[in-house]
Design a protein around this motif. Structure first.
Motif, PDB file in Angstrom:
ATOM      1  N   GLU A  23       0.816  -1.209   0.000  1.00 53.20           N
ATOM      2  CA  GLU A  23       0.000   0.000   0.000  1.00 53.20           C
ATOM      3  C   GLU A  23       0.855   1.267   0.000  1.00 53.20           C
ATOM      4  N   CYS A  24       2.017   1.211   0.639  1.00 52.88           N
ATOM      5  CA  CYS A  24       2.916   2.362   0.613  1.00 52.88           C
ATOM      6  C   CYS A  24       3.336   2.677  -0.816  1.00 52.88           C
ATOM      7  N   ARG A  25       3.645   1.649  -1.590  1.00 61.15           N
ATOM      8  CA  ARG A  25       4.051   1.864  -2.988  1.00 61.15           C
ATOM      9  C   ARG A  25       2.876   2.313  -3.847  1.00 61.15           C
ATOM     10  N   VAL A  26       1.679   1.735  -3.588  1.00 58.94           N
ATOM     11  CA  VAL A  26       0.498   2.173  -4.329  1.00 58.94           C
ATOM     12  C   VAL A  26       0.224   3.647  -4.059  1.00 58.94           C
ATOM     13  N   GLY A  27       0.307   4.038  -2.787  1.00 58.62           N
ATOM     14  CA  GLY A  27       0.091   5.431  -2.429  1.00 58.62           C
ATOM     15  C   GLY A  27       1.133   6.352  -3.045  1.00 58.62           C
ATOM     16  N   LEU A  28       2.369   5.880  -3.130  1.00 59.06           N
ATOM     17  CA  LEU A  28       3.439   6.682  -3.738  1.00 59.06           C
ATOM     18  C   LEU A  28       3.149   6.950  -5.211  1.00 59.06           C
ATOM     19  N   VAL A  29       2.736   5.900  -5.931  1.00 62.69           N
ATOM     20  CA  VAL A  29       2.391   6.058  -7.350  1.00 62.69           C
ATOM     21  C   VAL A  29       1.239   7.050  -7.513  1.00 62.69           C
ATOM     22  N   LEU A  30       0.193   6.874  -6.687  1.00 62.97           N
ATOM     23  CA  LEU A  30      -0.946   7.787  -6.763  1.00 62.97           C
ATOM     24  C   LEU A  30      -0.521   9.214  -6.434  1.00 62.97           C
ATOM     25  N   GLY A  31       0.314   9.360  -5.416  1.00 60.85           N
ATOM     26  CA  GLY A  31       0.755  10.684  -5.002  1.00 60.85           C
ATOM     27  C   GLY A  31       1.541  11.394  -6.086  1.00 60.85           C
ATOM     28  N   VAL A  32       2.434  10.671  -6.761  1.00 61.26           N
ATOM     29  CA  VAL A  32       3.232  11.280  -7.827  1.00 61.26           C
ATOM     30  C   VAL A  32       2.337  11.746  -8.974  1.00 61.26           C
ATOM     31  N   LEU A  33       1.377  10.902  -9.351  1.00 61.73           N
ATOM     32  CA  LEU A  33       0.474  11.281 -10.437  1.00 61.73           C
ATOM     33  C   LEU A  33      -0.360  12.505 -10.074  1.00 61.73           C
ATOM     34  N   LEU A  34      -0.876  12.524  -8.839  1.00 63.99           N
ATOM     35  CA  LEU A  34      -1.680  13.675  -8.406  1.00 63.99           C
ATOM     36  C   LEU A  34      -0.813  14.916  -8.191  1.00 63.99           C
ATOM     37  N   ALA A  35       0.439  14.714  -7.783  1.00 68.19           N
ATOM     38  CA  ALA A  35       1.330  15.857  -7.554  1.00 68.19           C
ATOM     39  C   ALA A  35       1.601  16.613  -8.844  1.00 68.19           C
ATOM     40  N   LEU A  36       1.677  15.902  -9.949  1.00 70.80           N
ATOM     41  CA  LEU A  36       1.888  16.575 -11.229  1.00 70.80           C
ATOM     42  C   LEU A  36       0.752  17.551 -11.510  1.00 70.80           C
ATOM     43  N   LEU A  37      -0.481  17.095 -11.254  1.00 69.51           N
ATOM     44  CA  LEU A  37      -1.626  17.992 -11.420  1.00 69.51           C
ATOM     45  C   LEU A  37      -1.607  19.107 -10.379  1.00 69.51           C
ATOM     46  N   GLY A  38      -1.219  18.762  -9.157  1.00 72.55           N
ATOM     47  CA  GLY A  38      -1.148  19.765  -8.098  1.00 72.55           C
ATOM     48  C   GLY A  38      -0.135  20.860  -8.401  1.00 72.55           C
ATOM     49  N   LEU A  39       0.994  20.507  -9.004  1.00 76.44           N
ATOM     50  CA  LEU A  39       1.988  21.506  -9.378  1.00 76.44           C
ATOM     51  C   LEU A  39       1.433  22.488 -10.392  1.00 76.44           C
ATOM     52  N   VAL A  40       0.707  21.946 -11.378  1.00 82.74           N
ATOM     53  CA  VAL A  40       0.124  22.810 -12.409  1.00 82.74           C
ATOM     54  C   VAL A  40      -0.870  23.777 -11.795  1.00 82.74           C
ATOM     55  N   LEU A  41      -1.769  23.255 -10.948  1.00 82.73           N
ATOM     56  CA  LEU A  41      -2.770  24.113 -10.309  1.00 82.73           C
ATOM     57  C   LEU A  41      -2.111  25.146  -9.394  1.00 82.73           C
ATOM     58  N   GLY A  42      -1.100  24.691  -8.658  1.00 79.37           N
ATOM     59  CA  GLY A  42      -0.433  25.589  -7.728  1.00 79.37           C
ATOM     60  C   GLY A  42       0.265  26.735  -8.432  1.00 79.37           C
ATOM     61  N   VAL A  43       0.982  26.426  -9.506  1.00 80.21           N
ATOM     62  CA  VAL A  43       1.675  27.474 -10.259  1.00 80.21           C
ATOM     63  C   VAL A  43       0.668  28.458 -10.839  1.00 80.21           C
TER      64      VAL A  43
END
Length: 452
Positions: free
Chosen positions: A361-381
């Protein structure tokens, strides 16, 4: 019965006929509809109308309809019947169906039912009630047709014809030795298709699954699903045959267990009975306890926000992303918790798999987090600039990894402690992740933005 298989719209007319005191039209409606639709309609009514309608049914159809009802509805109808009709209903039930009705019945209902039975039925019912609550012994039928393996096929079929009418099922026939110890099973199909001179010993399946009467009923029911058997032999501690768990009872056990898990996962107390027959206050009573507990738990989030109030004063833009972050973390944790509860229920995961589940689950969460972080970076900028966008992106990675790990492992830890895993699933995980997610967010902001 499985209410999800009922049609979207039921034929109307029974309630209207009863309100007009038109018993002729009501009886016509009852005669025309199949038992499972009649049972659903009775479950929607108040007890008085349900009893009136039930008494209009023919004796044979009344028993079938009664068996389709939930225990709480059965008890309500029974208490409204006269002694003669009461006795006909309870004596017409199969022993396991009778025990199903009495499992959570008030003492006065149990006493009246037992008093209305003959000595043999009373003894069988009392014996089944003597097994532990939730055990397969409470759900099995003791009315079986056991065969000795020395019998020929012709002799075995004669025995089935002679005793089969009193048994609940003859599709699976247990094979026993002279001490009634179970040696295996033989299917009726095999007997019918085999030469008369062959013996039962030639056809018996000795490695057939079985359960002890004190085993949890849910485990036995899921064993039946995994092994694709219609009936499961039930034995005592000395391996002597005591009954069979039939497929219809196994389906009810699984349905009840899944219904309870769904209720607990949604933050509600499990309950029995028809949704449309429950009052507003009843539904609220089953939900309010959990809402109060979750409300108290949510004060952790308020406390965390107050603790980091100075951080928000320095960078007010951080507040914009709080709902996004705690919502994402809560959803990630709820997804993992639901998967873990389901895997535990069907036997795909054991408590011994705890560390394997943590790593997965830690690895699954990491994958999900990285994918969502890419979108979060765009929104944040786009909204607030690069510095806070980096904070949001890194926080999403950590929160998703943390939430998935917590959500996946809490049900297993609860199982080890003897707590129902569904109790600590989605709502509790979401509340915990909300509070800890805020801590992660503000600590990440201090680290990246060099706040003091």
């Amino acid at each position: 019965m499985t209410h999800s298989q009922l049609p979207d719209e039921l034929p109307t007319g029974l309630q209207d006929a009863l309100e007009r005191h038109d018993l002729t039209s009501a009886q016509r409606w009852l005669d025309e509809q199949p038992p499972h639709l009649v049972a659903d309609e009775l479950a929607r009514m108040d007890t008085v109308d349900a009893v009136v309608a039930f008494r209009l049914l023919s004796k044979d159809k009344a028993i079938t309809v009664f068996e389709e009802l939930e225990p709480v509805d059965q008890q309500g109808i029974l208490m409204g019947l006269r002694d003669s009709a009461f006795g006909e209903v309870v004596s017409g039930l199969e022993p396991d169906d009778r025990v199903r009705m009495l499992r959570e019945a008030p003492a006065k209902v149990v006493q009246r039912v037992l008093a209305g039975l003959g000595p043999r039925e009373r003894g069988v019912t009392a014996a089944l009630l003597g097994y532990p609550e939730g055990s397969v012994g409470r759900y099995m039928t003791p009315e079986t047709v056991p065969l000795n393996q020395q019998l020929t096929v012709e002799q075995a079929l004669q025995r089935v014809r002679a005793r089969g009418e009193g048994a609940e099922t003859v599709y699976t026939l247990p094979v026993v030795d002279s001490g009634r110890r179970l040696t295996g099973v033989v299917e009726l199909k095999e007997l019918v298709l085999s030469p008369p001179e062959r013996t039962v010993a030639d056809l018996v399946v000795t490695q057939a699954p079985r359960a002890q009467a004190t085993d949890p009923a849910e485990s036995a029911a899921r064993l039946m699903r995994e092994t694709n058997v219609l009936d499961l032999p039930v034995v005592d501690s000395e391996d002597r045959l005591v009954g069979l768990l039939t497929i219809d009872d196994a389906v009810e056990v699984i349905e009840a267990a899944d219904t309870e898990d769904v209720a607990r996962q949604s933050g509600s107390s499990p309950w029995t009975g028809h949704y449309m027959a429950a009052s507003v206050w009843q539904l609220a009573r089953y939900r309010i306890v959990w809402l109060l507990l979750l409300l108290l738990a949510a004060t952790l989030t308020v406390g965390v926000t107050q603790f980091f109030e100075g951080t928000l004063e320095q960078v007010t833009q951080l507040a914009m992303f709080i709902p996004l972050l705690i919502g994402t973390g809560g959803n990630a944790g709820a997804q993992a918790a639901t998967s873990a509860v389901r895997a535990l229920a069907v036997g795909e995961v054991r408590t011994s798999d705890l560390f394997a589940v943590i790593w997965r689950e830690c690895r699954v969460g990491l994958v999900l987090g990285v994918l969502l972080a890419l979108l979060g970076l765009v929104l944040g900028v786009f909204f607030v600039g690069a510095d806070i966008a980096v904070v949001v992106g890194l926080t999403l990675i950590v929160i998703c990894s943390w939430a998935a790990t917590v959500g996946g492992t809490m049900p297993l830890l609860a199982k080890r402690l003897g707590i129902d895993p569904a109790v600590v699933s989605a709502p509790m995980v979401t509340t915990l992740v909300d509070a800890t997610g805020l801590i992660i967010y503000f600590l990440m902001a201090h680290l990246v933005l060099n706040l003091h």
